[in-house]
Write a protein that holds these residues in place. Structure first.
Motif, PDB file in Angstrom:
ATOM      1  N   THR A   7      31.615  37.768  47.198  1.00  0.00           N
ATOM      2  CA  THR A   7      32.943  38.559  48.386  1.00  0.00           C
ATOM      3  C   THR A   7      31.671  39.215  50.046  1.00  0.00           C
ATOM      4  O   THR A   7      31.935  38.599  50.565  1.00  0.00           O
ATOM      5  CB  THR A   7      33.581  39.496  47.528  1.00  0.00           C
ATOM      6  N   ARG A  17      38.418  44.096  52.107  1.00  0.00           N
ATOM      7  CA  ARG A  17      37.358  43.791  50.586  1.00  0.00           C
ATOM      8  C   ARG A  17      36.987  45.043  50.346  1.00  0.00           C
ATOM      9  O   ARG A  17      36.671  44.544  49.366  1.00  0.00           O
ATOM     10  CB  ARG A  17      36.463  42.818  51.033  1.00  0.00           C
ATOM     11  N   LYS A  58      40.690  40.011  47.898  1.00  0.00           N
ATOM     12  CA  LYS A  58      40.711  39.842  46.210  1.00  0.00           C
ATOM     13  C   LYS A  58      39.478  41.484  47.185  1.00  0.00           C
ATOM     14  O   LYS A  58      39.132  42.470  48.563  1.00  0.00           O
ATOM     15  CB  LYS A  58      38.919  39.087  45.713  1.00  0.00           C
TER      16      LYS A  58
END
Length: 400
Positions: free
Chosen positions: A217, A332, A396
């Motif tokens: 990510t 995030r 996420k």
């Protein structure tokens, strides 16, 4: 809701207003020192005799500083605290801008490097401040300060030629004028020094780097930010030259850059606000990608009809992508410290990647004498950015 101070109490309305004002003024000063260079490239080239590749370095040097300093920002905040680090950055920014008054290539590039270091610290720490002090207002606050960055860039791009030639100050004094708002921001930020806070979590710098480097990510956010920045700084540095090669005047080309920065303000204002209301930002990523691709293709045409439209939409797309990348850092991450780590990692890797842009584009044009080759390169970059943006847009958090 007023932010919580380090002793657990809340700031009153005046204190909160001063904090927001300080954030706005810092953001306003993170682009003029860079955006004022592009419209004056021809004048600087004539005055100094520097090649296009070296002139590209005037934009690339700050990006290199962004890349290397961003990942070290947590070391400064752990030693000095966020507020004091930003105060030091404003001092360095003011000195770096003024250094370009000295008639020496060393001073020109040295001052540019100094202001690049200062801007890097501001780039990384503003998302951290928003995450720490306004966790429930991250979308609106990100829209606010990122739009201020666009306004600063727009003003600098539009006023550079009129100040330099219309007022007869020349390019050195025109660039130096932007030390004044930097100094004002420094004065306004002084009250925040009483609230100086060091990082609350004492994880090691090495562990923080290892965690971010191992997170898919984090890399998705970093590459998306980097490729967005690559395109932004190429346009910032070379759009006036591109338009002048199409037969448009130097002044008009400078105003077209200002227009793109102005519509970029709308992008940075609107996109994070609406994206922050959505759990999934992938549709917004693809909308921005499509807008940017159409406009880059249109700029490859020799016909200047509609150039203001293409420049405007391109500016909106780039500004919106930038605001979205900053919002990704907030959305995030789990907490303030992680936001600083993610911001540092994303902006470090991202800006090192972006640093390739202006100097490579200048070199491509020097080799080919045709701006369509560099613009075609940006279209290729856009395809890669779409892929990373698609995954970064998923709801996420950074993997622990």
């Amino acid at each position: 809701m007023p932010p919580i101070e380090k002793d657990g109490t809340r700031r009153n309305r005046l204190q909160t207003g001063l904090l927001i004002s300080g954030i706005i003024l810092i953001a306003l000063n993170l682009r003029p020192a860079l955006a004022s260079v592009g419209p004056l490239i021809a004048e600087i080239r004539e005055s100094t005799g520097l090649s296009n590749s070296l002139l590209g370095l005037l934009t690339t040097l700050p990006l290199i500083a962004f890349g290397f300093v961003s990942m070290l920002t947590t070391l400064f905040t752990r030693r000095f605290g966020i507020e004091k680090t930003l105060f030091g950055a404003l001092i360095l920014l003011t000195i770096g801008i003024l250094a370009r008054l000295i008639q020496s290539p060393v001073a020109l590039f040295g001052g540019t490097l100094m202001l690049g270091i200062a801007i890097a610290l501001g780039n990384v720490l503003l998302p951290s401040l928003v995450k720490r002090d306004f966790p429930d207002k991250s979308g609106p606050l990100t829209s606010l300060y990122s739009s201020m960055m666009g306004i600063g860039a727009s003003l600098a791009a539009g006023l550079s030629v009129p100040i330099s030639k219309g007022m007869g100050l020349g390019w050195r004094y025109t660039l130096a004028l932007w030390s004044l708002p930097a100094f004002i921001a420094l004065l306004i930020w002084i009250p925040q020094l009483r609230y100086n806070t060091n990082s609350s979590r004492l994880s090691s710098f090495r562990k923080a780097l290892k965690k971010m480097a191992g997170s898919a990510t984090a890399w998705q956010v970093a590459v998306f930010m980097g490729l967005q920045s690559l395109a932004f700084y190429v346009i910032l540095a070379w759009l006036p030259d591109i338009l002048q090669s199409r037969g448009l005047s130097e002044s008009y080309s400078g105003w077209m850059l200002s227009l793109s920065q102005g519509t970029g303000v709308l992008g940075t204002l609107l996109i994070p606000y609406f994206a922050g209301k959505k759990s999934n930002q992938q549709s917004i990523v693809w909308m921005l990608i499509l807008m940017e691709g159409v406009c880059l293709a249109a700029l490859m045409l020799t016909d200047t009809f509609g150039v203001a439209v293409w420049v405007s939409v391109l500016g909106f797309a780039l500004g919106g992508s930038f605001g979205l990348a900053l919002l990704f850092i907030v959305l995030r991450s789990h907490d303030t410290q992680e936001a600083t780590e993610l911001s540092g990692m994303a902006q470090s890797a991202g800006y090192i990647l972006a640093a390739i842009g202006p100097i490579l584009i200048g070199a491509l044009y020097d080799l080919t004498g045709n701006w369509n080759v560099p613009l075609g390169f940006l279209l290729g970059v856009l395809v890669i950015k779409a892929g990373f943006g698609h995954f970064a847009g998923k709801p996420k958090k950074v993997e622990l």
